[in-house]
Design a protein around this motif. Sequence first.
Motif, short mmCIF file in Angstrom:
data_model
loop_
_atom_site.label_atom_id
_atom_site.label_comp_id
_atom_site.label_asym_id
_atom_site.label_seq_id
_atom_site.Cartn_x
_atom_site.Cartn_y
_atom_site.Cartn_z
N UNK A 21 59.79 77.64 61.05
CA UNK A 21 59.01 76.55 60.47
C UNK A 21 59.49 75.20 61.02
N UNK A 22 60.80 75.07 61.24
CA UNK A 22 61.34 73.83 61.80
C UNK A 22 60.89 73.63 63.23
N UNK A 23 60.78 74.71 63.99
CA UNK A 23 60.24 74.61 65.35
C UNK A 23 58.84 74.02 65.30
N UNK A 104 61.69 61.04 58.02
CA UNK A 104 62.18 61.38 56.67
C UNK A 104 61.79 62.82 56.32
N UNK A 105 60.58 63.22 56.66
CA UNK A 105 60.14 64.59 56.38
C UNK A 105 60.97 65.61 57.18
N UNK A 106 61.28 65.27 58.43
CA UNK A 106 62.12 66.17 59.25
C UNK A 106 63.51 66.28 58.62
N UNK A 107 64.06 65.16 58.17
CA UNK A 107 65.38 65.18 57.52
C UNK A 107 65.35 66.07 56.28
N UNK A 108 64.33 65.91 55.45
CA UNK A 108 64.22 66.74 54.24
C UNK A 108 64.16 68.22 54.61
N UNK A 109 63.44 68.54 55.64
CA UNK A 109 63.31 69.93 56.06
C UNK A 109 64.64 70.49 56.55
#
Length: 168
Positions: A21-23, A104-109
């Motif tokens: 999902x991170x990819x 910010x969304x990437x950091x949360x993930x």
Amino acid sequence: MKDIARLNMSIKVTSLDALNDQIQMEGKASSSYLAMASWCDQNSYSGSAELFYRQANEEREHMMKIFKFINDCGGNAISPEISNINHDFSSLEEVFETALEQEIEVTKSINKIISLAKKTEDYAVENFLQWFVKEQLEEEKSMRDILDLFELMGREGIAIKLIDERIK
């Protein structure tokens, strides 16, 4: 075969799914930055365009780093399908606000995956993602610093051109 490979991985299946999902998220971030670079180029913000071209490459590198990690651990990294990229912005400030929201969304993930790794005692994943924690702090700070320029210098006329020239 797929089930056998998943059972013999050096990372947990839950981490594998979260990293895939991170990819997807990193791939979408790369495409989004490319769209921002294009918008900046079309509107003669060459400093900002250069920054977003670099950011697009960095996000792709992040995606590839995770991709390679999964495969090195015996997992199956999945190439992302990217769609629904925004290409329209009303101002240079909106572009940077969108970039900060994205970071910010990437950091949360990333934080969510680390929490999952801690909960499942998946130490390889937890250790691997520490680099991303530091990187995200830098990415968010960079976008916040640029948005601060709008507060300091203004949002119209020559102020926007001077902000763009300060962005490297």
